[in-house]
Design a protein around this motif. Structure first.
Motif, PDB file in Angstrom:
ATOM      1  N   GLY A 172       0.808  -1.202   0.000  1.00 42.54           N
ATOM      2  CA  GLY A 172       0.000   0.000   0.000  1.00 42.54           C
ATOM      3  C   GLY A 172       0.846   1.258   0.000  1.00 42.54           C
ATOM      4  O   GLY A 172       2.069   1.220  -0.185  1.00 42.54           O
ATOM      5  N   VAL A 173       0.201   2.409   0.210  1.00 38.39           N
ATOM      6  CA  VAL A 173       0.900   3.684   0.240  1.00 38.39           C
ATOM      7  C   VAL A 173       1.921   3.693   1.384  1.00 38.39           C
ATOM      8  O   VAL A 173       1.789   2.950   2.371  1.00 38.39           O
ATOM      9  N   TYR A 174       2.919   4.509   1.218  1.00 43.14           N
ATOM     10  CA  TYR A 174       3.995   4.745   2.196  1.00 43.14           C
ATOM     11  C   TYR A 174       4.999   3.606   2.279  1.00 43.14           C
ATOM     12  O   TYR A 174       6.087   3.781   2.820  1.00 43.14           O
ATOM     13  N   GLY A 175       4.672   2.421   1.797  1.00 38.71           N
ATOM     14  CA  GLY A 175       5.525   1.253   1.956  1.00 38.71           C
ATOM     15  C   GLY A 175       6.460   1.050   0.791  1.00 38.71           C
ATOM     16  O   GLY A 175       6.596   1.883  -0.106  1.00 38.71           O
ATOM     17  N   SER A 176       7.106  -0.110   0.805  1.00 34.49           N
ATOM     18  CA  SER A 176       8.020  -0.481  -0.274  1.00 34.49           C
ATOM     19  C   SER A 176       8.115  -1.998  -0.314  1.00 34.49           C
ATOM     20  O   SER A 176       7.264  -2.704   0.250  1.00 34.49           O
ATOM     21  N   ALA A 177       9.176  -2.495  -0.957  1.00 43.40           N
ATOM     22  CA  ALA A 177       9.300  -3.935  -1.192  1.00 43.40           C
ATOM     23  C   ALA A 177       9.378  -4.747   0.102  1.00 43.40           C
ATOM     24  O   ALA A 177       9.087  -5.934   0.098  1.00 43.40           O
ATOM     25  N   TRP A 178       9.742  -4.130   1.199  1.00 46.77           N
ATOM     26  CA  TRP A 178       9.979  -4.891   2.435  1.00 46.77           C
ATOM     27  C   TRP A 178       8.739  -5.070   3.303  1.00 46.77           C
ATOM     28  O   TRP A 178       8.716  -5.918   4.197  1.00 46.77           O
ATOM     29  N   VAL A 179       7.667  -4.275   3.095  1.00 49.06           N
ATOM     30  CA  VAL A 179       6.625  -4.219   4.118  1.00 49.06           C
ATOM     31  C   VAL A 179       5.780  -5.486   4.228  1.00 49.06           C
ATOM     32  O   VAL A 179       5.355  -5.856   5.328  1.00 49.06           O
ATOM     33  N   GLY A 206       7.575   1.424  -7.172  1.00 47.15           N
ATOM     34  CA  GLY A 206       8.336   2.377  -7.966  1.00 47.15           C
ATOM     35  C   GLY A 206       8.709   3.621  -7.191  1.00 47.15           C
ATOM     36  O   GLY A 206       9.492   4.446  -7.657  1.00 47.15           O
ATOM     37  N   LEU A 207       8.099   3.763  -5.974  1.00 46.47           N
ATOM     38  CA  LEU A 207       8.485   4.806  -5.014  1.00 46.47           C
ATOM     39  C   LEU A 207       8.259   6.225  -5.526  1.00 46.47           C
ATOM     40  O   LEU A 207       9.044   7.126  -5.273  1.00 46.47           O
ATOM     41  N   TRP A 208       7.141   6.431  -6.217  1.00 46.96           N
ATOM     42  CA  TRP A 208       6.734   7.772  -6.637  1.00 46.96           C
ATOM     43  C   TRP A 208       5.824   8.366  -5.577  1.00 46.96           C
ATOM     44  O   TRP A 208       4.777   7.795  -5.253  1.00 46.96           O
ATOM     45  N   GLY A 209       6.189   9.514  -5.005  1.00 48.93           N
ATOM     46  CA  GLY A 209       5.349  10.183  -4.024  1.00 48.93           C
ATOM     47  C   GLY A 209       4.987   9.264  -2.866  1.00 48.93           C
ATOM     48  O   GLY A 209       5.764   8.406  -2.452  1.00 48.93           O
ATOM     49  N   ASP A 210       3.796   9.435  -2.326  1.00 48.28           N
ATOM     50  CA  ASP A 210       3.311   8.546  -1.275  1.00 48.28           C
ATOM     51  C   ASP A 210       2.892   7.196  -1.830  1.00 48.28           C
ATOM     52  O   ASP A 210       2.755   6.224  -1.090  1.00 48.28           O
ATOM     53  N   GLY A 211       2.676   7.137  -3.140  1.00 47.36           N
ATOM     54  CA  GLY A 211       2.280   5.896  -3.785  1.00 47.36           C
ATOM     55  C   GLY A 211       1.982   6.127  -5.246  1.00 47.36           C
ATOM     56  O   GLY A 211       1.278   7.092  -5.604  1.00 47.36           O
ATOM     57  N   SER A 212       2.508   5.284  -6.100  1.00 49.03           N
ATOM     58  CA  SER A 212       2.357   5.474  -7.551  1.00 49.03           C
ATOM     59  C   SER A 212       1.003   5.024  -8.079  1.00 49.03           C
ATOM     60  O   SER A 212       0.629   5.352  -9.195  1.00 49.03           O
ATOM     61  N   GLY A 213       0.285   4.242  -7.266  1.00 47.97           N
ATOM     62  CA  GLY A 213      -0.974   3.675  -7.741  1.00 47.97           C
ATOM     63  C   GLY A 213      -0.793   2.519  -8.703  1.00 47.97           C
ATOM     64  O   GLY A 213      -1.777   1.999  -9.225  1.00 47.97           O
ATOM     65  N   TYR A 214       0.459   2.143  -8.966  1.00 45.51           N
ATOM     66  CA  TYR A 214       0.762   1.086  -9.949  1.00 45.51           C
ATOM     67  C   TYR A 214       0.151   1.418 -11.305  1.00 45.51           C
ATOM     68  O   TYR A 214      -0.336   0.559 -12.022  1.00 45.51           O
ATOM     69  N   LEU A 215       0.206   2.708 -11.637  1.00 46.32           N
ATOM     70  CA  LEU A 215      -0.398   3.202 -12.866  1.00 46.32           C
ATOM     71  C   LEU A 215       0.667   3.655 -13.854  1.00 46.32           C
ATOM     72  O   LEU A 215       1.815   3.894 -13.484  1.00 46.32           O
ATOM     73  N   ALA A 216       0.272   3.794 -15.092  1.00 46.72           N
ATOM     74  CA  ALA A 216       1.157   4.356 -16.112  1.00 46.72           C
ATOM     75  C   ALA A 216       1.071   5.867 -16.033  1.00 46.72           C
ATOM     76  O   ALA A 216       0.051   6.469 -16.382  1.00 46.72           O
TER      77      ALA A 216
END
Length: 266
Positions: free
Chosen positions: A57-64, A95-105
């Motif tokens: 989800g938002v704020y996280g990354s590959a480790w959460v 992809g670590l864009w902002g608080d969350g990229s939304g997994y969008l293009a």
């Protein structure tokens, strides 16, 4: 020959609990992306293991998913008990864009293709028990649930099953979580609710399940999506459980994703 200009894979001498880490450089991110992996111990020369992608989800990354959700330990225990068969659990960053990229293009970076194309390719090329025959399922929580539902529906030729927990279902709900204004995403397309993707081709979809906590602020949106899927005649499973938008809920219910995926790929 590798599909990526640079690759870094963790050394098994220093790995713990079956977790491995993979970093690749990809044009889709205009830089590097991280993937945390749980790779089960399997008999030598066993290949073609399915790949279960979990989106954070938002704020996280590959480790959460591993370090806050214990997803790798849940998977390990289920495999040891024979509840599910061996599989690779892949937990990429968004992809670590902002608080969350939304997994969008987005306009400049394609966070969708990072997940759909780069993550499976990186695993198949660098993890010996994966191959081109490995089936892929996609799941996630909150923003990751949104990504799983949207990408799974958009790329049914890639994914065998979709499972979402506490999912954002409408793009506007991103505003509940992110600091960035929604128009700053600079998206390549404008219809970004989950149902927008599904209604384009409701008859050609992977198997779908999703759930939400009864105390979750996203419950109304999940109930709406459930009703919309029913109206389009889309076969799916929707469940509600006690709990809110919290790790205690996701730690418990990720088991449902693993069971669902197992039932679709074997």
């Amino acid at each position: 020959m590798s599909s990526f200009r640079t690759i870094e894979l963790s050394d098994d001498v220093f790995e713990n609990s079956g977790l491995r880490f993979l970093t690749v450089k990809t044009p889709n991110l205009k830089g590097r992306g991280d993937i945390c992996l749980y790779v089960p111990n399997v008999i030598e020369n066993l290949t073609d293991l399915p790949i279960y992608i979990l989106l954070h989800g938002v704020y996280g990354s590959a480790w959460v998913w591993a370090m806050k959700g214990g997803a790798h330990l849940t998977a390990k225990h289920m495999m040891e008990r024979g509840t599910i068969r061996p599989a690779i659990i892949a937990m990429p960053s968004d992809g670590l864009w902002g608080d969350g990229s939304g997994y969008l293009a987005h306009e400049a970076q394609d966070f969708a293709q990072w997940i759909v194309t780069d993550v499976p390719k990186a695993i198949r090329e660098n993890i010996s028990c994966a191959s081109e025959k490995s089936k892929i399922c996609i799941g996630g929580l909150s923003m990751g649930g949104y990504g799983a539902l949207k990408l799974g529906a958009e790329f049914p030729d890639v994914f065998s099953a979709i499972s979402a927990h506490s999912a954002i279902t409408k793009f506007s709900e991103m505003a509940l979580f992110v600091e960035e204004a929604l128009d700053s995403f600079k998206l390549c397309d404008t219809e970004n609710d989950v149902i927008d993707v599904i209604k384009r081709n409701p008859k050609d979809l992977p198997a779908i399940r999703f759930d939400c906590g009864k105390n979750d602020d996203l419950l109304e949106g999940n109930r709406l999506l459930h009703g919309q899927l029913d109206s389009f005649g889309v076969n799916h499973t929707y469940e509600e459980f006690a709990g809110g938008h919290e790790w205690e809920y996701w730690q418990k219910h990720v088991e449902s994703s693993f069971r669902f995926f197992d039932g679709q790929v074997w």
